[in-house]
Design a protein around this motif. Sequence first.
Motif, PDB file in Angstrom:
ATOM      1  N   UNK A  86       0.578  -1.281   0.136  1.00  0.00           N
ATOM      2  CA  UNK A  86      -0.395  -0.142  -0.191  1.00  0.00           C
ATOM      3  C   UNK A  86       0.592   0.703  -0.073  1.00  0.00           C
ATOM      4  N   UNK A  87       2.246   0.954   0.012  1.00  0.00           N
ATOM      5  CA  UNK A  87       2.788   2.868  -0.680  1.00  0.00           C
ATOM      6  C   UNK A  87       3.652   2.688   1.455  1.00  0.00           C
ATOM      7  N   UNK A  88       4.636   3.875   1.072  1.00  0.00           N
ATOM      8  CA  UNK A  88       5.097   4.056   2.130  1.00  0.00           C
ATOM      9  C   UNK A  88       5.164   5.355   2.595  1.00  0.00           C
ATOM     10  N   UNK A  89       5.391   5.002   4.067  1.00  0.00           N
ATOM     11  CA  UNK A  89       4.854   6.331   4.274  1.00  0.00           C
ATOM     12  C   UNK A  89       5.197   8.120   4.309  1.00  0.00           C
ATOM     13  N   UNK A  90       6.162   6.997   4.346  1.00  0.00           N
ATOM     14  CA  UNK A  90       7.565   8.687   3.839  1.00  0.00           C
ATOM     15  C   UNK A  90       6.959   8.947   2.478  1.00  0.00           C
ATOM     16  N   UNK A  91       6.655   8.785   1.388  1.00  0.00           N
ATOM     17  CA  UNK A  91       7.173   8.559  -0.135  1.00  0.00           C
ATOM     18  C   UNK A  91       5.083   8.162  -0.725  1.00  0.00           C
ATOM     19  N   UNK A  92       3.825   8.586   0.484  1.00  0.00           N
ATOM     20  CA  UNK A  92       3.039   8.673   0.211  1.00  0.00           C
ATOM     21  C   UNK A  92       2.410   9.173  -1.043  1.00  0.00           C
ATOM     22  N   UNK A  93       2.551   9.884  -1.589  1.00  0.00           N
ATOM     23  CA  UNK A  93       2.217  10.684  -2.709  1.00  0.00           C
ATOM     24  C   UNK A  93       3.004   9.744  -4.198  1.00  0.00           C
ATOM     25  N   UNK A  94       3.778   8.386  -3.480  1.00  0.00           N
ATOM     26  CA  UNK A  94       3.843   7.689  -4.953  1.00  0.00           C
ATOM     27  C   UNK A  94       2.939   6.288  -5.509  1.00  0.00           C
ATOM     28  N   UNK A  95       2.369   6.177  -4.220  1.00  0.00           N
ATOM     29  CA  UNK A  95       1.702   5.410  -3.490  1.00  0.00           C
ATOM     30  C   UNK A  95       0.538   5.192  -4.987  1.00  0.00           C
ATOM     31  N   UNK A  96      -0.085   5.386  -6.104  1.00  0.00           N
ATOM     32  CA  UNK A  96      -0.531   5.304  -6.925  1.00  0.00           C
ATOM     33  C   UNK A  96       0.172   4.819  -8.190  1.00  0.00           C
ATOM     34  N   UNK A  97       0.933   5.426  -7.651  1.00  0.00           N
ATOM     35  CA  UNK A  97       2.186   4.576  -9.151  1.00  0.00           C
ATOM     36  C   UNK A  97       2.689   3.636  -8.893  1.00  0.00           C
ATOM     37  N   UNK A  98       3.008   3.161  -7.780  1.00  0.00           N
ATOM     38  CA  UNK A  98       3.669   1.976  -6.845  1.00  0.00           C
ATOM     39  C   UNK A  98       3.240   0.698  -5.964  1.00  0.00           C
ATOM     40  N   UNK A  99       1.658   1.611  -5.423  1.00  0.00           N
ATOM     41  CA  UNK A  99       0.972   0.169  -4.155  1.00  0.00           C
ATOM     42  C   UNK A  99       0.900  -0.664  -5.654  1.00  0.00           C
ATOM     43  N   UNK A 100       1.324  -1.859  -4.966  1.00  0.00           N
ATOM     44  CA  UNK A 100       0.314  -3.326  -5.439  1.00  0.00           C
ATOM     45  C   UNK A 100      -0.812  -3.898  -4.558  1.00  0.00           C
ATOM     46  N   UNK A 101      -2.015  -3.449  -3.837  1.00  0.00           N
ATOM     47  CA  UNK A 101      -2.602  -4.034  -2.931  1.00  0.00           C
ATOM     48  C   UNK A 101      -3.185  -4.973  -2.831  1.00  0.00           C
ATOM     49  N   UNK A 102      -2.586  -6.054  -4.299  1.00  0.00           N
ATOM     50  CA  UNK A 102      -2.916  -6.844  -4.089  1.00  0.00           C
ATOM     51  C   UNK A 102      -2.404  -8.440  -4.158  1.00  0.00           C
ATOM     52  N   UNK A 103      -0.925  -7.638  -3.472  1.00  0.00           N
ATOM     53  CA  UNK A 103       0.532  -8.182  -3.189  1.00  0.00           C
ATOM     54  C   UNK A 103      -0.294  -9.552  -1.955  1.00  0.00           C
ATOM     55  N   UNK A 104       0.518 -10.699  -2.012  1.00  0.00           N
ATOM     56  CA  UNK A 104       0.233 -11.537  -1.245  1.00  0.00           C
ATOM     57  C   UNK A 104       1.628 -11.792  -0.411  1.00  0.00           C
ATOM     58  N   UNK A 105       1.370 -12.159   0.900  1.00  0.00           N
ATOM     59  CA  UNK A 105       2.538 -12.279   1.594  1.00  0.00           C
ATOM     60  C   UNK A 105       2.828 -13.861   1.520  1.00  0.00           C
ATOM     61  N   UNK A 106       3.671 -14.976   1.340  1.00  0.00           N
ATOM     62  CA  UNK A 106       4.171 -16.096   2.048  1.00  0.00           C
ATOM     63  C   UNK A 106       4.393 -16.432   3.002  1.00  0.00           C
ATOM     64  N   UNK A 107       5.247 -15.569   3.013  1.00  0.00           N
ATOM     65  CA  UNK A 107       6.264 -16.591   3.756  1.00  0.00           C
ATOM     66  C   UNK A 107       7.274 -15.338   3.943  1.00  0.00           C
ATOM     67  N   UNK A 108       8.669 -15.803   5.483  1.00  0.00           N
ATOM     68  CA  UNK A 108       8.236 -16.824   6.229  1.00  0.00           C
ATOM     69  C   UNK A 108       7.172 -16.359   7.570  1.00  0.00           C
TER      70      UNK A 108
END
Lengths: 726, 381
Positions: B275-297
């Motif tokens: 969902x983007x970084x706090x520091x560069x929140x203005x870039x989230x639109x171009x960089x966030x991948x809300x569907x990303x999954x965390x498989x481990x560890x």
Amino acid sequence: MKRTPAKSPPVRTAAKKPTEADEADEVAVIDEAETNGEAPAAEKAASRPSTKRRATAESMAAGQRDISVSEFFAKNRHLLGFDNPRKALLTTVKEAVDNSLDACEEAGILPEVWVHIEMTGENRYKVGIQDNGPGIVKAQIPNIFGKLLYGSKFHRLRMSRGQQGIGISAAGMYGVLTTGKPVKIVSCIGKKGKSHDLHYFELQIDTRKNKPEILNGKGEGEDIPFGADGDKFLAKHGVEWKAAKDGTVAHNGTSVTIELEAKYQRGRGSVDEYLEQTAIANPHVTLHYKDPDGKEYHYDRAAEQLPPEPKEILPHPYGIELGNLVTMLQATKAPTLSQFLTSSFSRVSSSKASDVCEAAKLSTRANPARIGRHDGELLYQSLQKAKIPPPATDCISPIGVPLLLKGLHHVVPAEFYVADTRPPTVYRGNPFVIETALAYGGSSAAVKISLEALTEMLGETDARTLRQFLINGFNGIGGDAADKILTEAEFGNRTSPSKLKPAEIAKLHAAMRNVNLEEGQTMNVLRYANRVPLQFQPGACAITQSIMGTNWRAYGLSQSRGGLPSGPVTIMVHIASVWVPFTSESKEAVASYPEIQKEIRLGLQAVGRKLAMFVRKRMKVKQEGERRNVFLRYLGEVAGAVNEINGRDKKKLYDMLLKVAKRKTEQADIKLDDQGRVIKRAEEDEYGDNVLIVKQDEPETPPAATEAAAAGLKKTKEKGTGKAGR
Amino acid sequence: MAKKPSSTKSGGAAVSVSAKDKKTLGSLRVLADEVVDCAEKGRAPHLDVPSRSLSNVRFNKSKRFLEMGSGTNRRELFNLSQAKAYMQTLLISSGCKRLIEEGKTTSLRGLYYMLKHSIEGTKEETFDDQADSDTIIEDVEVTLNSLREEMHLYASNRGNLVGPITLVDSGDEIDCTRMGSAGYSIPSICEPDVIQFKKCTAKFILHVEKDTVWRRFAEDKFWLKHNCLVTHGGGQPPRGVRRLLHRLHKELNLPVYCLLDNDPWGYYIYSVLKQGSINLAFESVRMGIPEAKYIGLRSKDFDRCQLSNSVKINLNDQDVKRAKQIAEYPWFKDKKAWQKEIQTMLGNGFKLEVESLISKDISYVTEEYVPARLEDQDWLD
């Protein structure tokens, strides 16, 4: 049997001496009687181990005799301040100058004193002190200068520098003992009499008899004519005499010349320091001083008025002891007890006297001479219990706030001065006044010393290490500051000061100039008793103890626990009293009476509060300045960057921004105070009275004091320059 | 700045200034004009820099990424604590202007050196270290609403890619299956005008935390077996990696799976990718991948994979603090699985690195761990 006569009796005699000046014989007799009483017991214990008696009572009695005060003090000269050659020189000057000032003030003359120290040989100096005082009657000269415990000041209760009548004669005695040269006195009692002739005496003290011995004029002294002949005569005898300026009338005054074994050294505890400090506390005095190197210093008076003459007072009942009371009862001429009380004591009215008598169950009409021990004690107790107002305080003449400020400013360069005079108070029935003054800011002597002066000082110091040299030689350099300087100059702590090469001295000199001493500086304490500077035994003195016991952190100075505060501060404490309680005859430290300590504390707090205001304000101004600096630093960069982007004129923009910056920081200068009002009162008003502020950017003539301390040693053409002429 | 050789206006004909550059130059100019304006009116100049802190970040629940709020921090020249930063902001602006006009780009470090000098009459440096200038650059980015690349700046390359994709980077065609052992180095600017995707047969992307783990996957040809792309970002992924992942995800519809360490640090890397970084929140639109999954560890992997005690790394105070902080972030707060995950880790009292799986077998992670997770669709969202 018996104790050897050397031990106990002399001590007793000595202890009693100050109170019974000329009655040495009687005292000694009493002592003997007492010792006889205890003798047998002591004999038994002592005789057991050896069968043969070493001495008999009779043989020992042969060795038992009076000890004259002179003999006692000749042996115990450290008691009077002659412990070492260096101190001897100071004590001699000090006693002479103190006497001169006392005499002048008593006679209502604005004092002018000449001090000349001359080296006459290895470790030998000739000290000449002359004043413009009233002079001394011919008949009294030998006694005053040639007899210990002779004087006018002891028996009266009045504020004066001298107290016991030991000083100058002891100095003469020391001189005779160490060099064999007599004390030379010239005195002239001035215009009133027909003769303007000078009396000239060469004296030495007969220590066994405590009597003066006149060496010249067949034991009568000599009268010498005023004028060229007289001058020639005096010059031949190695005495200096400064004639009055107009040259026609004889200059009244007294001059004393003593040659003694001594050591001249600058720095702390030196003659230079004493004279400088004397000038601070006596702004009405003009001092001329010529040091052994021929350099002349002139401390011109800052005030043309003599301090008000202190009145002599009667003892206060609270300050008296039973023994005194009994003696007084015997000696009084008053016919009745009531009259005795009112006439012998201060603040005892006749109604108070009858109250006291009633409480002691004595008749007010009783004959004082007939009151016995028992009744005397009752009387004493009722006197102590009676409510008697504190003694009148016109017997003390404090320096006063304006003169304190003037004197301090005259000699100690600083930015901020504050002074306070406490209301008079009483300890043991003796009235006293505490005065405090404080100077803050400015740079220390160490920063301003010249390279030649430093070289000279290093050459003559007896300090073992460089660190010690710095701490002892300069006011305001404490251990921290010395360490800082040594680190900066890359010297070891234990470097010997006498073995430095010129290049190393230059390095040290540079370090002394460069190191910021303000933080490592310890407070410089000037102690005075009856306007006389106290230069030794600071640790034993009530003044130092009170300063160390005060919490200076509350007043914006840093202070380690139980130590003197640090910072560019000079503090002066003056105790004025009819009888200053010294811890010893050499008058080096004030005894710690609780009343005195309390007053000193209150005085210190009074100046401390003002100091705190100044320090805080200065801190604020400093911060403001730093603030402005920070902005100024960046303005150029900002203007440059803007120019880069839009091509606007860099210089113009910079100037405009500068203007804004100035306005911005100025605004902060007049920010609101705690209550939200705009502060724009004049600076002086803000602090109230008793304050003197010297603007640092004002042009000032070079401060004389530091020059004296740093002793710029150029021997040439120094006449009349530099000294206290501001 | 004054030492700059003659301005580009004279020799500037050769430099082509794109429309984008013009826009950037325009906003830079506005910035500078404001200073002059203030000075002329005798006012203290200031900048309003959008705030880049947690307080000015909003989690957009429908879009599922972080958005920067409208909060700004005023930066004044005549304020003791801000004066230097103000000066630095203008310096950076002037530096960027010079780059654009000269048609050149430089690294962040390059710009730092370009602008670093001691302030006249003092020993103070305009910038003490690169971190100083890097933050200011980000400030300028948000203030001008221009991206780093629009200011002709780039960061050093970090992060690699391997897998069945052919892309065009600055005109060069690159087959990412044939990039040797080090793979394709992901540049810091991955905008469409620099990188175009030509052909891709991969079905998903596996993003791992760091180089060492990525090497394992590259060596074992994991991408070949599973027909995927494998990337890493050298810890916290730089903007280039995030932008590339975002574009791959959006343009080629590739799902993104993350294999990160089991520690607060790993959690936050996932959070930044997603969902983007706090520091560069203005870039989230171009960089966030809300569907990303965390498989481990996962915190449970110690038991699940029966790891030995020796691979445990105890949590220190800072880890614990950070974990609690992350658990409180609004985008973690509502996710029960994540709360449980974080609580389990805190309960364990230790963290696990991906490399710890090597204790089982060198290729355990590529042959068993990841395939099993993918098979079971066992991941955190």
